[in-house]
Design an enzyme around this catalytic site. Structure first.
Site, PDB file in Angstrom:
ATOM      1  N   LYS A  65       0.808  -1.232   0.000  1.00  0.00           N
ATOM      2  CA  LYS A  65       0.000   0.000   0.000  1.00  0.00           C
ATOM      3  C   LYS A  65       0.839   1.278   0.000  1.00  0.00           C
ATOM      4  CE  LYS A  65      -4.107  -1.958   2.214  1.00  0.00           C
ATOM      5  NZ  LYS A  65      -5.111  -1.805   3.270  1.00  0.00           N
ATOM      6  N   ASP A 104      -9.899   2.586   2.213  1.00  0.00           N
ATOM      7  CA  ASP A 104     -10.071   2.098   3.594  1.00  0.00           C
ATOM      8  C   ASP A 104     -10.686   3.207   4.446  1.00  0.00           C
ATOM      9  OD1 ASP A 104      -9.031  -0.468   3.208  1.00  0.00           O
ATOM     10  OD2 ASP A 104      -6.971   0.183   3.581  1.00  0.00           O
ATOM     11  N   GLU A 155       4.968   5.835  20.556  1.00  0.00           N
ATOM     12  CA  GLU A 155       5.566   6.790  19.605  1.00  0.00           C
ATOM     13  C   GLU A 155       4.831   6.777  18.263  1.00  0.00           C
ATOM     14  OE1 GLU A 155       7.718   4.146  20.894  1.00  0.00           O
ATOM     15  OE2 GLU A 155       7.708   5.419  22.676  1.00  0.00           O
TER      16      GLU A 155
HETATM   17  P1  NAP Z   1      -0.484  -3.291  10.914  1.00  0.00           P
HETATM   18  O1  NAP Z   1      -0.181  -2.150  10.030  1.00  0.00           O
HETATM   19  O2  NAP Z   1       0.472  -4.418  11.047  1.00  0.00           O
HETATM   20  O3  NAP Z   1      -0.757  -2.679  12.397  1.00  0.00           O
HETATM   21  C1  NAP Z   1      -1.035  -3.554  13.473  1.00  0.00           C
HETATM   22  C2  NAP Z   1      -1.495  -2.728  14.664  1.00  0.00           C
HETATM   23  O4  NAP Z   1      -1.912  -3.623  15.703  1.00  0.00           O
HETATM   24  C3  NAP Z   1      -0.397  -1.864  15.283  1.00  0.00           C
HETATM   25  O5  NAP Z   1      -0.977  -0.687  15.778  1.00  0.00           O
HETATM   26  C4  NAP Z   1       0.119  -2.757  16.425  1.00  0.00           C
HETATM   27  O6  NAP Z   1       0.719  -2.039  17.472  1.00  0.00           O
HETATM   28  C5  NAP Z   1      -1.192  -3.357  16.906  1.00  0.00           C
HETATM   29  N1  NAP Z   1      -1.004  -4.612  17.629  1.00  0.00           N
HETATM   30  C6  NAP Z   1      -0.623  -5.808  17.120  1.00  0.00           C
HETATM   31  N2  NAP Z   1      -0.600  -6.743  18.101  1.00  0.00           N
HETATM   32  C7  NAP Z   1      -0.972  -6.110  19.248  1.00  0.00           C
HETATM   33  C8  NAP Z   1      -1.162  -6.527  20.598  1.00  0.00           C
HETATM   34  N3  NAP Z   1      -0.953  -7.805  20.967  1.00  0.00           N
HETATM   35  N4  NAP Z   1      -1.571  -5.627  21.513  1.00  0.00           N
HETATM   36  C9  NAP Z   1      -1.798  -4.323  21.147  1.00  0.00           C
HETATM   37  N5  NAP Z   1      -1.644  -3.869  19.887  1.00  0.00           N
HETATM   38  C10 NAP Z   1      -1.250  -4.751  18.947  1.00  0.00           C
HETATM   39  O7  NAP Z   1      -1.875  -3.971  10.526  1.00  0.00           O
HETATM   40  P2  NAP Z   1      -3.132  -3.279   9.799  1.00  0.00           P
HETATM   41  O8  NAP Z   1      -3.004  -3.453   8.343  1.00  0.00           O
HETATM   42  O9  NAP Z   1      -3.322  -1.922  10.365  1.00  0.00           O
HETATM   43  O10 NAP Z   1      -4.316  -4.246  10.256  1.00  0.00           O
HETATM   44  C11 NAP Z   1      -4.799  -4.234  11.608  1.00  0.00           C
HETATM   45  C12 NAP Z   1      -6.085  -5.064  11.654  1.00  0.00           C
HETATM   46  O11 NAP Z   1      -7.087  -4.424  10.865  1.00  0.00           O
HETATM   47  C13 NAP Z   1      -5.935  -6.486  11.094  1.00  0.00           C
HETATM   48  O12 NAP Z   1      -6.718  -7.361  11.858  1.00  0.00           O
HETATM   49  C14 NAP Z   1      -6.502  -6.366   9.679  1.00  0.00           C
HETATM   50  O13 NAP Z   1      -7.038  -7.583   9.209  1.00  0.00           O
HETATM   51  C15 NAP Z   1      -7.611  -5.351   9.930  1.00  0.00           C
HETATM   52  N6  NAP Z   1      -7.968  -4.599   8.718  1.00  0.00           N
HETATM   53  C16 NAP Z   1      -9.275  -4.641   8.348  1.00  0.00           C
HETATM   54  C17 NAP Z   1      -9.690  -3.935   7.251  1.00  0.00           C
HETATM   55  C18 NAP Z   1     -11.139  -3.982   6.882  1.00  0.00           C
HETATM   56  O14 NAP Z   1     -11.487  -3.553   5.778  1.00  0.00           O
HETATM   57  N7  NAP Z   1     -12.016  -4.470   7.757  1.00  0.00           N
HETATM   58  C19 NAP Z   1      -8.779  -3.169   6.507  1.00  0.00           C
HETATM   59  C20 NAP Z   1      -7.434  -3.129   6.913  1.00  0.00           C
HETATM   60  C21 NAP Z   1      -7.045  -3.871   8.029  1.00  0.00           C
HETATM   61  P3  NAP Z   1       2.320  -1.691  17.433  1.00  0.00           P
HETATM   62  O15 NAP Z   1       2.447  -0.457  16.574  1.00  0.00           O
HETATM   63  O16 NAP Z   1       2.657  -1.468  18.857  1.00  0.00           O
HETATM   64  O17 NAP Z   1       2.993  -2.905  16.833  1.00  0.00           O
END
Ligand code: NAP
Length: 272
Positions: A65, A104, A155
Site C-alpha cells: 500500500k 479504507d 511513539e
Molecule cells: P499493521 O499495520 O500491522 O498494524 C497492526 C497494529 O496492531 C499496530 O498498531 C500494532 O501495534 C497493533 N497490535 C498488534 N498486536 C498487538 C497486541 N498484541 N496488543 C496491542 N496492539 C497490537 O496492521 P493493519 O493493516 O493496520 O491491520 C490491523 C487489523 O485491521 C488487522 O486485523 C486487519 O485484518 C484489519 N484490517 C481490516 C480492514 C477492513 O477492511 N475491515 C482493513 C485493513 C485492516 P504496534 O504499533 O505497537 O505494533
C-alpha cells in the site's frame, strides 16, 4: 470485458474477487476481478505492467500500500494517509500516472454512516496506529470527529496524531478513561483475530453511548463487539469496513452506484 484486480502478497484467500464479481453480475457489467502476487520489490513494476495490459483498476493490499505511492498520482486523502489501496487506470493521459485512492478511509466513514452513526463533533478513540489505524484516524478527523490515537507503541500513535488535524496520541495506559469518555471507538489492531478471546479494550470501559467498529473481520463477531453489544453500544463489524472500501473502489472504477446488498451478501457468504 474489463479486468480489475488485486495486488498483494499473499492474496490467495482474498474476499475481494467474489465481492466485486457479485457487483458486476448484479449490474450486468462485463468484467472479471483477478488476483496477482508480485514479488516483494515489484509493486511499481506491477502497476506499470497492469496499465500496459489494459487493466481497468487495481486494489492494493499488504505489503504494497505504501510501495505503490511513487507509481500513482495520489488523491489528497491517500497522500495524507500515506497509503493507496485503489488504483484507477482510466482515463490516463499519456505520460501521467494513474490515480491512487485510499478507500479504507471511506470504508470506515461509510460503515458508520450505514449504521446511522454521526461522526461530526464526536469524540473518537482509534486503537492502533498501523495501516488500518492511519486510515481510520484520518477518516474520522475528515468527518469532523476529535480523534485520540492509542497504540501499544506510543511513539507511533504520537507520530500519527501529529499528522491528523486536531488529534492527540499516546500509549494504552489511559485507554480505559479515553474510551469511557468517547462516543466512537475503532479497533484498528489485529487483537482478536488470531486469538479470538483477546480484546483490545476491557469490557469494564465499554458503555451504551459508544459506537464501536472493529476492523477485525475474521471472526466477524469479535469479543470486543460481543462485549460492546452487552454494554448497549452500537456495533459495526469489520466486514462492513471491508465491504465499503470495496464499494467505494467499485464506484470509482465504474462510475455507477454499487449494488451494496449483492456485494454484502457475497462477502458474508465467504466469511461464513
Ligand atoms: P499493521 O499495520 O500491522 O498494524 C497492526 C497494529 O496492531 C499496530 O498498531 C500494532 O501495534 C497493533 N497490535 C498488534 N498486536 C498487538 C497486541 N498484541 N496488543 C496491542 N496492539 C497490537 O496492521 P493493519 O493493516 O493496520 O491491520 C490491523 C487489523 O485491521 C488487522 O486485523 C486487519 O485484518 C484489519 N484490517 C481490516 C480492514 C477492513 O477492511 N475491515 C482493513 C485493513 C485492516 P504496534 O504499533 O505497537 O505494533
Amino acid at each position: 470485458m474489463d479486468v480489475y484486480g488485486l495486488i498483494g502478497n499473499p492474496v490467495e484467500h482474498s474476499l475481494s474477487p467474489p465481492m466485486h464479481e457479485a457487483g458486476y453480475e448484479a449490474l450486468g457489467i462485463d468484467a472479471r476481478y483477478v488476483t496477482f502476487e508480485p514479488e516483494a520489490d515489484a509493486a511499481a513494476a506491477a502497476v506499470a505492467g497492469a496499465a500496459d495490459l489494459g487493466v481497468a483498476g487495481l486494489n492494493v493490499t499488504v505489503p504494497f500500500k505504501r510501495d505503490v505511492l511513487d507509481a500513482v498520482d495520489a488523491a489528497p486523502l491517500a497522500d495524507r494517509i500515506g497509503a493507496v489501496n485503489t488504483i484507477d487506470f482510466g482515463p490516463v493521459r499519456a505520460g501521467d500516472h494513474p490515480r491512487g485512492h485510499n478507500t479504507d478511509a471511506a470504508g470506515v466513514k461509510r460503515a458508520f454512516s450505514h449504521h446511522g452513526v454521526a461522526l461530526e463533533g464526536r469524540d473518537a478513540v482509534v486503537v492502533g496506529a498501523g495501516g488500518a489505524g492511519r486510515a481510520a484516524a484520518f477518516a474520522l478527523a475528515d468527518a469532523g470527529a476529535a480523534v485520540h490515537v492509542a497504540n501499544r507503541t506510543a511513539e507511533r500513535a504520537v507520530d500519527l496524531a501529529e499528522a491528523v488535524p486536531g488529534a492527540t496520541g499516546g500509549g494504552l495506559g489511559d485507554l480505559g478513561d479515553r474510551v469511557a469518555g468517547a462516543d466512537v471507538l475503532v479497533n484498528a489492531t489485529s487483537v482478536g483475530m488470531d486469538e479470538p478471546e483477546a480484546t483490545p479494550v476491557p469490557a469494564a470501559h465499554l458503555h451504551g453511548d459508544l459506537a464501536v467498529l472493529d476492523a477485525v473481520y475474521a471472526p466477524i463477531e469479535t469479543r470486543l463487539l460481543r462485549e460492546a453489544a452487552d454494554a448497549g453500544a452500537t456495533t459495526v463489524d469489520g466486514a462492513w469496513m471491508l465491504l465499503f472500501q470495496g464499494v467505494e473502489a467499485f464506484e470509482i472504477w465504474t462510475g455507477r452506484e454499487a449494488p451494496v446488498d449483492a456485494m454484502n451478501a457475497a462477502l458474508r457468504a465467504e466469511l461464513k
